[in-house]
Design a protein around this motif. Structure first.
Motif, PDB file in Angstrom:
ATOM      1  N   ALA A  54       3.567   2.063  -1.139  1.00  0.00           N
ATOM      2  CA  ALA A  54       4.522   3.689  -1.322  1.00  0.00           C
ATOM      3  C   ALA A  54       5.447   4.249  -0.596  1.00  0.00           C
ATOM      4  N   ILE A  55       4.638   4.131   1.570  1.00  0.00           N
ATOM      5  CA  ILE A  55       5.475   4.517   2.350  1.00  0.00           C
ATOM      6  C   ILE A  55       6.688   3.730   2.031  1.00  0.00           C
ATOM      7  N   SER A  56       7.008   2.436   1.661  1.00  0.00           N
ATOM      8  CA  SER A  56       8.121   1.481   2.080  1.00  0.00           C
ATOM      9  C   SER A  56       9.187   2.000   0.729  1.00  0.00           C
ATOM     10  N   VAL A  57       9.126   2.532  -0.426  1.00  0.00           N
ATOM     11  CA  VAL A  57       9.362   3.039  -1.448  1.00  0.00           C
ATOM     12  C   VAL A  57       9.328   4.824  -1.400  1.00  0.00           C
ATOM     13  N   ILE A  58       9.151   5.046  -0.236  1.00  0.00           N
ATOM     14  CA  ILE A  58       9.629   6.685  -0.186  1.00  0.00           C
ATOM     15  C   ILE A  58      10.389   6.128   1.136  1.00  0.00           C
ATOM     16  N   SER A 116       2.632  -4.418  -7.715  1.00  0.00           N
ATOM     17  CA  SER A 116       3.478  -4.274  -5.790  1.00  0.00           C
ATOM     18  C   SER A 116       5.022  -4.964  -5.531  1.00  0.00           C
ATOM     19  N   LEU A 117       4.991  -5.925  -5.799  1.00  0.00           N
ATOM     20  CA  LEU A 117       5.763  -6.584  -5.449  1.00  0.00           C
ATOM     21  C   LEU A 117       7.196  -6.456  -6.728  1.00  0.00           C
ATOM     22  N   ALA A 118       6.240  -5.546  -7.895  1.00  0.00           N
ATOM     23  CA  ALA A 118       7.560  -4.990  -9.056  1.00  0.00           C
ATOM     24  C   ALA A 118       8.392  -4.112  -8.233  1.00  0.00           C
ATOM     25  N   PRO A 176      -5.300   5.044  -4.548  1.00  0.00           N
ATOM     26  CA  PRO A 176      -5.873   4.427  -3.442  1.00  0.00           C
ATOM     27  C   PRO A 176      -6.268   5.911  -2.769  1.00  0.00           C
ATOM     28  N   TRP A 177      -6.764   6.907  -2.511  1.00  0.00           N
ATOM     29  CA  TRP A 177      -7.735   8.295  -2.394  1.00  0.00           C
ATOM     30  C   TRP A 177      -8.878   8.295  -3.129  1.00  0.00           C
ATOM     31  N   LYS A 178      -9.207   7.593  -3.898  1.00  0.00           N
ATOM     32  CA  LYS A 178     -10.790   6.746  -4.968  1.00  0.00           C
ATOM     33  C   LYS A 178     -10.763   5.746  -4.390  1.00  0.00           C
ATOM     34  N   VAL A 179     -10.335   4.625  -4.242  1.00  0.00           N
ATOM     35  CA  VAL A 179     -10.748   3.400  -4.346  1.00  0.00           C
ATOM     36  C   VAL A 179     -10.762   3.301  -2.700  1.00  0.00           C
ATOM     37  N   ILE A 180     -10.589   3.711  -1.679  1.00  0.00           N
ATOM     38  CA  ILE A 180     -10.619   3.713  -0.056  1.00  0.00           C
ATOM     39  C   ILE A 180     -11.830   3.748   0.415  1.00  0.00           C
ATOM     40  N   LYS A 181     -12.612   4.316  -0.448  1.00  0.00           N
ATOM     41  CA  LYS A 181     -14.523   4.189   0.012  1.00  0.00           C
ATOM     42  C   LYS A 181     -15.103   2.448  -0.300  1.00  0.00           C
ATOM     43  N   LEU A 201       0.937   5.130  -7.783  1.00  0.00           N
ATOM     44  CA  LEU A 201       0.243   5.699  -7.250  1.00  0.00           C
ATOM     45  C   LEU A 201      -1.185   6.264  -8.547  1.00  0.00           C
ATOM     46  N   GLU A 202      -1.157   6.626  -8.855  1.00  0.00           N
ATOM     47  CA  GLU A 202      -1.791   6.764 -10.335  1.00  0.00           C
ATOM     48  C   GLU A 202      -2.852   5.904 -10.605  1.00  0.00           C
ATOM     49  N   GLU A 203      -1.474   4.905 -10.462  1.00  0.00           N
ATOM     50  CA  GLU A 203      -2.693   3.180 -11.172  1.00  0.00           C
ATOM     51  C   GLU A 203      -2.897   2.866 -10.288  1.00  0.00           C
ATOM     52  N   LYS A 204      -3.488   2.539  -8.844  1.00  0.00           N
ATOM     53  CA  LYS A 204      -3.739   1.853  -7.498  1.00  0.00           C
ATOM     54  C   LYS A 204      -4.808   3.372  -6.898  1.00  0.00           C
TER      55      LYS A 204
END
Length: 559
Positions: free
Chosen positions: A481-485, A417-419, A463-468, A458-461
């Motif tokens: 992701a929002i920060s990069v957007i 994330s930092l990278a 979040p749509w699956k991990v949130i559960k 986002l494919e690596e992280k």
């Protein structure tokens, strides 16, 4: 430390609508440049206007049964509408038809005349016996005496770039009727360009930051020697010669049109209530950039600088980042054969940002590039929609639904994330350097590379699956992701202003993007987000055949 940036943009001729060749060559680049510098906090003045004088407008007026002023006014209004709809953000778009422009042009003429840089002489001028009129240089066509091109004009050969006069052409003919013109003696005024050759060459050789094609062309031109050029014509539609005894003669369009860069700055200054404010963009610590197509290079690297040298006390151009040509579906653009994509037509059916994107990523900066409808649809669907638009929409939609419409609170950021956040900052810095040097295509590619890297993140992280099973981990990935957007919103604003402004609002920001500066500005955790909408629309493949079929068909160029 902020800078002062003056941007002079080529003046479109008010006898027909704008086409994509104009936009890619001279009008989109300066807008990108101006928006970038404004976002950096620099003081910018970007001006241009309609070139409303000359024989082509009088001929079109005759053809349509109108007065020349009516034709010029019609296309001037069409230009203003096109700039608004395409997002070209002039500080002033005026015309050569103003009293102010006449005053400034006649002042420069008289100053150069009184200093001995303008003199009277007799010249041979083409007269068409069938049309019964003196012909402007570009209305005489023939064979170039330098390169043998059969389609050279009386003012310039587009194939070799050499400026010409009608009398130099081999087998000259009237462009309107094909008749060989007769050449008649006529007394005119000439600009003593030859007097500036050595000064110009010394100055040009110091401009090592110019694009190589512009620098090489200009040096080669100067080393071949400069000929004095006539700056008046036998015509009554234009700016009168400000000396007694020369009724029926006006300043030649190419001479007075470049003066528009100065007259427009003076008009802008008056509109601000400070009549002398123009000086801060013409004298002292200010960089002047002139955006033109390659066919206008000598007028901006040689003739206009010579006029400025002769006039005195005004800054010479800092850069002339001239673009090459845009072809259409592999063929040279031709307005007479309607082998062109007309800007008003495009804007009547499509959004502005997809066109701005294609012309940016495919900009003819150092060589000719091609526009095709297939490429337009592909890049819109595969890059704007799938790569960038989908990234924005799926992240903001997911956050809106799962985090009460607020920017999520991140947990501790891991190395990945930092990278990514570091890459976002580096991308802004890289683009800063590229845009500063007018490398627009490369800058756009840097931004899209960041969007692609964010999709991989986002494919690596996931979040749509991990949130559960791990809500904080999902929140962290989405925050990053929002920060990069948010970074992409700033980075792409000069190129894609309409979608960037919408994204600015989707991220919950108030005010303008320019107010936040050229920096990575992330929305804080907890910031409220409105319900997002897609930034771009997918285009049907049928657009390719439908739009390609319009090429070469009869077209009305009216307003």
């Amino acid at each position: 430390m902020s800078e002062k940036i003056y941007i002079g943009v080529a003046w479109p001729y008010a006898d027909g609508p704008l086409h994509l060749g104009h936009i890619a060559g001279a009008y989109l680049p300066p807008d990108i440049f101006a928006r970038y510098h404004r976002t950096k906090g620099d003081e910018v003045l970007m001006v241009s206007g309609s070139d409303q004088h000359g024989t082509p407008i009088t001929i079109k007026a005759e053809q349509e049964g109108k007065k020349p002023g009516e034709i010029a006014a019609e296309y001037h209004q069409q230009f203003l509408d096109s700039w608004r709809r395409l997002g070209i953000s002039f500080d002033l778009f005026t015309s050569t038809g103003t009293a102010n422009h006449t005053e400034v042009s006649q002042d420069i003429f008289l100053t150069l005349y009184n200093k001995g840089y303008i003199y009277k002489s007799v010249m041979l001028q083409p007269l068409c016996p069938r049309c019964r009129r003196f012909l402007p240089d570009r209305y005489v066509e023939g064979i170039c005496p330098y390169c043998g091109s059969p389609g050279a004009r009386g003012d310039q050969c587009d194939d070799c770039g050499k400026p010409l006069s009608p009398v130099e052409l081999i087998q000259p003919r009237c462009r309107l009727c094909g008749t060989a013109p007769e050449f008649k003696d006529s007394e005119h005024f000439f600009l003593k360009l030859s007097a500036f050759r050595d000064r110009l060459l010394d100055w040009v050789k110091q401009q090592t930051h110019w694009r190589q094609n512009v620098l090489n062309f200009t040096v080669r031109y100067l080393e071949d020697g400069l000929k004095d050029r006539a700056i008046t014509r036998d015509i009554d539609w234009g700016i009168p010669v400000p000396l007694p005894g020369f009724d029926g003669k006006c300043l030649y369009v190419w001479f007075e049109a470049v003066i528009g860069y100065l007259s427009a700055a003076k008009e802008w200054a008056r509109s601000t209530g400070d009549r002398e404010r123009w000086r801060s963009f013409w004298q002292g610590e200010v960089k002047g950039y002139y955006f033109v197509g390659k066919d206008n290079i000598p007028f901006h690297t040689i003739i206009w600088p010579a006029m400025l040298m002769g006039y005195g006390d005004l800054n010479l151009p800092y850069d002339v980042p001239a673009n090459e040509f845009l072809t259409i579906e592999g063929r040279r653009l031709s307005t007479s054969r309607n082998w062109a994509v007309w800007l008003p037509d495009y804007l009547s059916r499509f959004d502005p940002d997809p066109l701005r994107y294609l012309l940016s990523i495919n900009m003819p900066e150092t060589g000719d590039t091609d526009f095709s409808w297939r490429e337009f649809v592909r890049r819109n669907n595969d890059e704007l929609v799938a790569t960038y638009g989908n990234l924005v929409h799926r992240v903001l939609s997911f956050v809106y639904r799962n985090f009460d419409g607020c920017v999520p609170e991140p947990d501790e950021l891991d190395g990945r994330s930092l990278a990514l956040l570091a890459k976002a900052g580096e991308t802004l810095s890289t683009m800063d350097g590229l845009l500063y040097r007018c490398h627009f295509k490369e800058a756009m590619r840097s931004a899209m590379s960041l969007a692609q890297e964010t999709n991989r993140y986002l494919e690596e992280k996931s979040p749509w699956k991990v949130i559960k099973r791990d809500r904080p981990a999902a929140a962290t990935a989405l925050y990053v992701a929002i920060s990069v957007i948010s970074c992409l919103r700033t980075a792409l604003y000069p190129f894609l202003p309409f979608s960037s402004i919408r994204l600015h609002e989707f991220l919950g920001f108030k005010g303008s993007i320019e107010d936040l500066g050229w920096q990575l500005k992330s929305p804080p955790p907890g910031q409220r987000l409105p319900e997002p909408r897609p930034l771009f629309s997918k285009l049907d493949d049928g657009v390719v055949g439908e739009e390609s079929g319009r090429l070469g068909q009869a077209h009305s160029t009216g307003g």
